[in-house]
Design a protein around this motif. Structure first.
Motif, PDB file in Angstrom:
ATOM      1  N   HIS A 117      -1.487   4.063  -4.957  1.00 39.37           N
ATOM      2  CA  HIS A 117      -0.743   3.677  -3.764  1.00 39.37           C
ATOM      3  C   HIS A 117      -0.492   4.895  -2.882  1.00 39.37           C
ATOM      4  N   THR A 118      -0.377   4.635  -1.590  1.00 33.71           N
ATOM      5  CA  THR A 118      -0.067   5.693  -0.632  1.00 33.71           C
ATOM      6  C   THR A 118       1.422   5.641  -0.292  1.00 33.71           C
ATOM      7  N   PHE A 119       2.066   6.807  -0.329  1.00 38.17           N
ATOM      8  CA  PHE A 119       3.496   6.912  -0.053  1.00 38.17           C
ATOM      9  C   PHE A 119       3.762   7.873   1.101  1.00 38.17           C
ATOM     10  N   GLU A 120       4.876   7.633   1.769  1.00 38.76           N
ATOM     11  CA  GLU A 120       5.447   8.648   2.652  1.00 38.76           C
ATOM     12  C   GLU A 120       6.517   9.367   1.854  1.00 38.76           C
ATOM     13  N   ILE A 121       6.689  10.647   2.105  1.00 33.40           N
ATOM     14  CA  ILE A 121       7.619  11.448   1.311  1.00 33.40           C
ATOM     15  C   ILE A 121       9.038  10.866   1.343  1.00 33.40           C
ATOM     16  N   LYS A 122       9.449  10.300   2.479  1.00 30.32           N
ATOM     17  CA  LYS A 122      10.809   9.766   2.598  1.00 30.32           C
ATOM     18  C   LYS A 122      11.034   8.543   1.714  1.00 30.32           C
ATOM     19  N   GLN A 123       9.955   7.853   1.350  1.00 32.14           N
ATOM     20  CA  GLN A 123      10.095   6.671   0.498  1.00 32.14           C
ATOM     21  C   GLN A 123      10.466   7.037  -0.931  1.00 32.14           C
ATOM     22  N   LEU A 124      10.317   8.298  -1.293  1.00 32.39           N
ATOM     23  CA  LEU A 124      10.609   8.721  -2.663  1.00 32.39           C
ATOM     24  C   LEU A 124      11.806   9.662  -2.736  1.00 32.39           C
ATOM     25  N   GLN A 125      12.492   9.862  -1.627  1.00 33.11           N
ATOM     26  CA  GLN A 125      13.661  10.735  -1.620  1.00 33.11           C
ATOM     27  C   GLN A 125      14.883   9.998  -2.143  1.00 33.11           C
ATOM     28  N   SER A 126      15.852  10.751  -2.673  1.00 32.83           N
ATOM     29  CA  SER A 126      17.106  10.168  -3.162  1.00 32.83           C
ATOM     30  C   SER A 126      18.075   9.998  -2.001  1.00 32.83           C
ATOM     31  N   PHE A 127      18.863   8.927  -2.052  1.00 30.70           N
ATOM     32  CA  PHE A 127      19.849   8.653  -1.010  1.00 30.70           C
ATOM     33  C   PHE A 127      21.216   8.429  -1.651  1.00 30.70           C
ATOM     34  N   ASN A 128      21.920   9.530  -1.933  1.00 32.35           N
ATOM     35  CA  ASN A 128      23.249   9.471  -2.547  1.00 32.35           C
ATOM     36  C   ASN A 128      23.241   8.580  -3.782  1.00 32.35           C
ATOM     37  N   LYS A 129      24.052   7.512  -3.773  1.00 38.06           N
ATOM     38  CA  LYS A 129      24.165   6.652  -4.954  1.00 38.06           C
ATOM     39  C   LYS A 129      23.186   5.481  -4.938  1.00 38.06           C
ATOM     40  N   SER A 130      22.410   5.332  -3.884  1.00 41.03           N
ATOM     41  CA  SER A 130      21.510   4.188  -3.803  1.00 41.03           C
ATOM     42  C   SER A 130      20.267   4.404  -4.667  1.00 41.03           C
ATOM     43  N   LYS A 131      19.700   3.294  -5.114  1.00 43.96           N
ATOM     44  CA  LYS A 131      18.482   3.309  -5.915  1.00 43.96           C
ATOM     45  C   LYS A 131      17.297   2.918  -5.041  1.00 43.96           C
ATOM     46  N   THR A 132      16.165   3.543  -5.300  1.00 50.48           N
ATOM     47  CA  THR A 132      14.926   3.137  -4.653  1.00 50.48           C
ATOM     48  C   THR A 132      13.931   2.745  -5.741  1.00 50.48           C
ATOM     49  N   ILE A 133      13.490   1.498  -5.667  1.00 51.06           N
ATOM     50  CA  ILE A 133      12.537   0.974  -6.639  1.00 51.06           C
ATOM     51  C   ILE A 133      11.205   0.708  -5.949  1.00 51.06           C
ATOM     52  N   ILE A 134      10.123   1.055  -6.625  1.00 52.63           N
ATOM     53  CA  ILE A 134       8.784   0.784  -6.129  1.00 52.63           C
ATOM     54  C   ILE A 134       8.208  -0.389  -6.926  1.00 52.63           C
ATOM     55  N   ALA A 135       7.844  -1.453  -6.229  1.00 55.21           N
ATOM     56  CA  ALA A 135       7.172  -2.586  -6.865  1.00 55.21           C
ATOM     57  C   ALA A 135       5.673  -2.425  -6.634  1.00 55.21           C
ATOM     58  N   SER A 136       4.931  -2.275  -7.709  1.00 58.96           N
ATOM     59  CA  SER A 136       3.484  -2.112  -7.628  1.00 58.96           C
ATOM     60  C   SER A 136       2.816  -3.439  -8.006  1.00 58.96           C
ATOM     61  N   VAL A 137       2.057  -3.996  -7.069  1.00 56.61           N
ATOM     62  CA  VAL A 137       1.419  -5.297  -7.270  1.00 56.61           C
ATOM     63  C   VAL A 137      -0.100  -5.113  -7.241  1.00 56.61           C
ATOM     64  N   LYS A 138      -0.763  -5.550  -8.304  1.00 56.95           N
ATOM     65  CA  LYS A 138      -2.228  -5.521  -8.354  1.00 56.95           C
ATOM     66  C   LYS A 138      -2.762  -6.944  -8.252  1.00 56.95           C
ATOM     67  N   THR A 139      -3.747  -7.125  -7.398  1.00 60.12           N
ATOM     68  CA  THR A 139      -4.362  -8.441  -7.249  1.00 60.12           C
ATOM     69  C   THR A 139      -5.830  -8.247  -6.882  1.00 60.12           C
ATOM     70  N   THR A 140      -6.515  -9.336  -6.587  1.00 58.41           N
ATOM     71  CA  THR A 140      -7.917  -9.239  -6.191  1.00 58.41           C
ATOM     72  C   THR A 140      -8.255 -10.402  -5.256  1.00 58.41           C
ATOM     73  N   PRO A 141      -9.156 -10.194  -4.300  1.00 54.37           N
ATOM     74  CA  PRO A 141      -9.533 -11.299  -3.407  1.00 54.37           C
ATOM     75  C   PRO A 141     -10.225 -12.410  -4.179  1.00 54.37           C
ATOM     76  N   THR A 142      -9.921 -13.646  -3.828  1.00 53.09           N
ATOM     77  CA  THR A 142     -10.595 -14.793  -4.430  1.00 53.09           C
ATOM     78  C   THR A 142     -10.504 -15.982  -3.487  1.00 53.09           C
ATOM     79  N   ASP A 143     -11.567 -16.753  -3.397  1.00 53.36           N
ATOM     80  CA  ASP A 143     -11.591 -17.904  -2.487  1.00 53.36           C
ATOM     81  C   ASP A 143     -10.515 -18.923  -2.826  1.00 53.36           C
ATOM     82  N   ASN A 144     -10.145 -19.005  -4.112  1.00 49.72           N
ATOM     83  CA  ASN A 144      -9.146 -19.978  -4.555  1.00 49.72           C
ATOM     84  C   ASN A 144      -7.738 -19.391  -4.623  1.00 49.72           C
ATOM     85  N   GLY A 145      -7.569 -18.211  -4.048  1.00 47.96           N
ATOM     86  CA  GLY A 145      -6.263 -17.553  -4.121  1.00 47.96           C
ATOM     87  C   GLY A 145      -5.271 -18.098  -3.103  1.00 47.96           C
TER      88      GLY A 145
END
Length: 229
Positions: A102-130
């Motif tokens: 995955h491609t990230f921007e540096i700010k997407q991985l920085q800490s923000f005081n007490k807040s949490k940052t979670i990355i959801a990684s989704v893998k899929t594939t193209p399909t005609d029946n999708g």
């Protein structure tokens, strides 16, 4: 476009139910002003990231609380995070590659005081029946109140603009069951990133392979946004 016509009729039915059998003229005017504002978004020039939008809608549709996620979902394409409830952040990364890159921007991985940052990684594939983006909208309808279905369409239209062909074209159908089984969550703090960055350097983007990273269980996080997943 038949899909756009269908969405128009769906929203008209919602608005007719809202105003009732004996509406006041002002109520009719206000509802159709809303209808006009939603469909006017389709005239905005846009080149949407269809795979990214698919992953975000997949995250909403497969969640425990889709309405909470819709409220937390960004509208502007330049928002740093896909979901932000004012406390915690969730960034969805979707890939059709064999490895979890995955491609990230540096700010997407920085800490923000007490807040949490979670990355959801989704893998899929193209399909005609999708599933298509339009399929997700239809699947979400019975899970949402009329107000939130209206919000959902408004946000999707704001993202796709003139690129409304992505709603149901053959090129943007992806495997739902694969995405469901291959979805993983990562704490942003655990993701490798560049070291010390000079203050005058900005807009840094980099690719990370998360294939070997340890995933997390979002239920352990005391966060409304994470629990909504």
């Amino acid at each position: 476009d038949i899909e756009i016509q269908n969405y128009f009729l769906e929203l008209v039915l919602i608005f007719v139910k809202k105003i009732g059998n004996t509406p006041k003229l002002r109520e009719v005017y206000e509802q159709f002003q809303k209808l006009e504002s939603i469909f006017r978004k389709l005239s905005r020039i846009a080149n949407p990231d269809a795979l990214g939008l698919w992953g975000e809608l997949f995250t909403i549709e497969s969640s425990r609380d889709p309405e909470y996620l819709i409220d937390s979902w960004h509208i502007k394409s330049n928002a740093k995070f896909d979901f932000n409830d004012g406390i915690d952040k969730l960034e969805v990364k979707t890939t059709t590659l064999n490895r979890r890159k995955h491609t990230f921007e540096i700010k997407q991985l920085q800490s923000f005081n007490k807040s949490k940052t979670i990355i959801a990684s989704v893998k899929t594939t193209p399909t005609d029946n999708g599933k298509s983006i339009g399929d997700f909208i239809l699947d979400l309808k019975p899970k949402l109140t009329a107000l939130y279905f209206e919000k959902l369409i408004g946000k999707v239209f704001d993202i796709i603009g003139t690129g409304f062909s992505v709603l149901d074209d053959e090129e943007h159908r992806y495997d739902y069951s694969m995405a469901e089984s291959e979805k993983k969550l990562f704490d942003a703090k655990s993701i490798p990133k560049p070291g010390l960055i000079p203050p005058r350097v900005s807009n840094i983007k980099f690719e990370v392979d998360l294939t070997g990273n340890k995933s997390i269980n979002h239920i352990k996080y005391k966060s409304l946004l994470m629990k909504a997943l």
